[in-house]
Motif scaffolding. Structure first.
Motif, short mmCIF file in Angstrom:
data_model
loop_
_atom_site.label_atom_id
_atom_site.label_comp_id
_atom_site.label_asym_id
_atom_site.label_seq_id
_atom_site.Cartn_x
_atom_site.Cartn_y
_atom_site.Cartn_z
N GLN A 161 25.53 40.38 -10.56
CA GLN A 161 25.17 39.47 -11.65
C GLN A 161 26.31 39.26 -12.65
OE1 GLN A 161 21.57 40.47 -14.04
NE2 GLN A 161 20.73 38.65 -13.04
N ARG A 191 28.83 36.64 -11.66
CA ARG A 191 28.20 35.33 -11.77
C ARG A 191 28.17 34.86 -13.22
NH1 ARG A 191 24.92 33.88 -7.27
NH2 ARG A 191 24.80 35.52 -5.69
N ASN A 213 27.73 31.12 -14.02
CA ASN A 213 26.67 30.76 -13.08
C ASN A 213 25.71 31.93 -12.87
OD1 ASN A 213 25.23 29.22 -11.18
ND2 ASN A 213 26.45 30.04 -9.49
N PRO A 214 25.01 32.36 -13.93
CA PRO A 214 24.12 33.52 -13.81
C PRO A 214 22.91 33.23 -12.93
CG PRO A 214 23.79 32.44 -15.91
CD PRO A 214 24.97 31.77 -15.28
N SER A 215 22.36 34.29 -12.33
CA SER A 215 21.23 34.11 -11.42
C SER A 215 20.25 35.26 -11.58
CB SER A 215 21.74 34.06 -9.98
OG SER A 215 20.66 34.13 -9.06
N TYR A 216 18.96 34.92 -11.67
CA TYR A 216 17.93 35.96 -11.73
C TYR A 216 17.81 36.67 -10.38
CZ TYR A 216 16.16 34.27 -16.21
OH TYR A 216 16.03 33.94 -17.54
N GLY A 217 18.09 35.94 -9.31
CA GLY A 217 17.90 36.49 -7.97
C GLY A 217 18.74 37.70 -7.67
N ALA A 218 19.84 37.89 -8.38
CA ALA A 218 20.73 39.02 -8.11
C ALA A 218 20.04 40.35 -8.36
CB ALA A 218 21.98 38.90 -8.96
N GLU A 232 16.41 40.50 -9.03
CA GLU A 232 14.96 40.33 -8.97
C GLU A 232 14.30 41.34 -8.03
OE1 GLU A 232 11.31 38.93 -10.02
OE2 GLU A 232 13.26 38.48 -10.91
N ILE A 273 20.82 36.62 -19.63
CA ILE A 273 21.15 35.45 -18.82
C ILE A 273 21.17 34.19 -19.68
CG2 ILE A 273 20.29 33.98 -16.96
CD1 ILE A 273 19.41 36.48 -15.49
N ARG A 316 24.41 31.50 -20.38
CA ARG A 316 24.37 30.05 -20.17
C ARG A 316 24.67 29.28 -21.46
NH1 ARG A 316 18.75 30.07 -16.67
NH2 ARG A 316 19.68 30.54 -14.63
#
Length: 263
Positions: free
Chosen positions: A122, A125, A130-135, A137, A179, A183
């Motif tokens: 994360q 990213r 380009n942050p992502s919750y999926g990293a 989750e 996150i 952004r």
């Protein structure tokens, strides 16, 4: 473009380019205008230019101060969020000491996977914007699943169980806040005021006539240097996870979480 510059060049390099470039352009512009209009050196319009320069300088200074303080506060808030998230993760591992071995092992695995995902997946990213919750989750859901399926036995386990659930809920909330901070960027209107104001203020100094060229150059260079340094601060503080002044993931490697990083 700004993220690429922050992530590929040191703050010192950016300072030399930004401040030095601003000063050189301002001095060059002032000298060229003085040669094109020699009468400026007589200072015939200094009264009008001085009033205008003072008015614009005051307004622009207030705007820059507001932007810089806002960005610095944002950076400090982000550091607090990161530290709080790491602290809650560490507290969960301590609370798990009151649970049976099987439950503790599963919760440890989930927390370990979470902090590794934050730092190794994360964080890059977020640094790239380009942050992502999926990293994270899957690991967060694993931790919730462990606590949701466990029935504490006895008063002591019940107390630590409630604390662990509270800390896990806090982690979910702080992850969202982190996150969101990754952004966030300075609104376009403030960017236009901060950077566009320099295009108004610095050329105004060219019109303030001084008889000696050295004094004129020193005056223009001083104003340009101050403006350039202020804009550099705005540039490097705008992204809390990018550049040399970015928030560090060190809290996820320290304290009770350090054991998850030992070979």
């Amino acid at each position: 473009m700004s993220l690429w510059l922050l992530n590929h060049f040191s703050t010192i390099t950016l300072a030399v380019v930004a401040v030095g470039g601003t000063v050189l352009l301002a001095v060059a512009g002032s000298v060229l205008l003085r040669r094109r209009y020699p009468s400026l050196a007589q200072g015939e319009h200094n009264d009008m230019v001085g009033v205008t320069l003072g008015m614009f300088g005051a307004i622009y200074g207030i705007i820059l101060a507001f932007v810089i303080v806002t960005l610095w506060t944002q950076l400090e808030d982000t550091q607090t969020i990161v530290a709080s998230e790491a602290t809650n993760a560490a507290l969960i591992t301590r609370d798990a000491g009151a649970f049976p071995e099987a439950v503790r092992a599963r919760l440890d695995a989930a927390v370990s996977g979470y902090v590794h995902a934050v730092v190794e997946d994360q964080w890059p990213r977020m640094r790239a914007g380009n942050p992502s919750y999926g990293a994270t989750e899957a690991h967060l859901q694993d931790a919730f699943r462990v606590l949701q399926t466990y029935e504490p036995q006895g008063q002591a386990q019940q107390v630590f169980y409630e604390q662990a659930v509270g800390h896990l809920n806090d982690i979910a909330s702080q992850r969202r806040a982190r996150i969101t901070m990754a952004r966030r960027e300075l609104p376009p209107l403030l960017q236009a005021l901060a950077f566009g104001g320099a295009l108004v203020l610095i050329p105004l100094t060219f019109l303030y006539g001084l008889r000696k060229l050295r004094v004129q150059v020193l005056f223009v260079a001083s104003v340009a240097g101050l403006v350039g340094f202020s804009l550099l601060l705005v540039f490097v503080l705008d992204r809390p996870f990018s550049g040399d002044l970015s928030v560090s993931p060190a809290p996820y490697r320290e304290g009770a979480l350090a054991r998850y990083w030992t070979p």
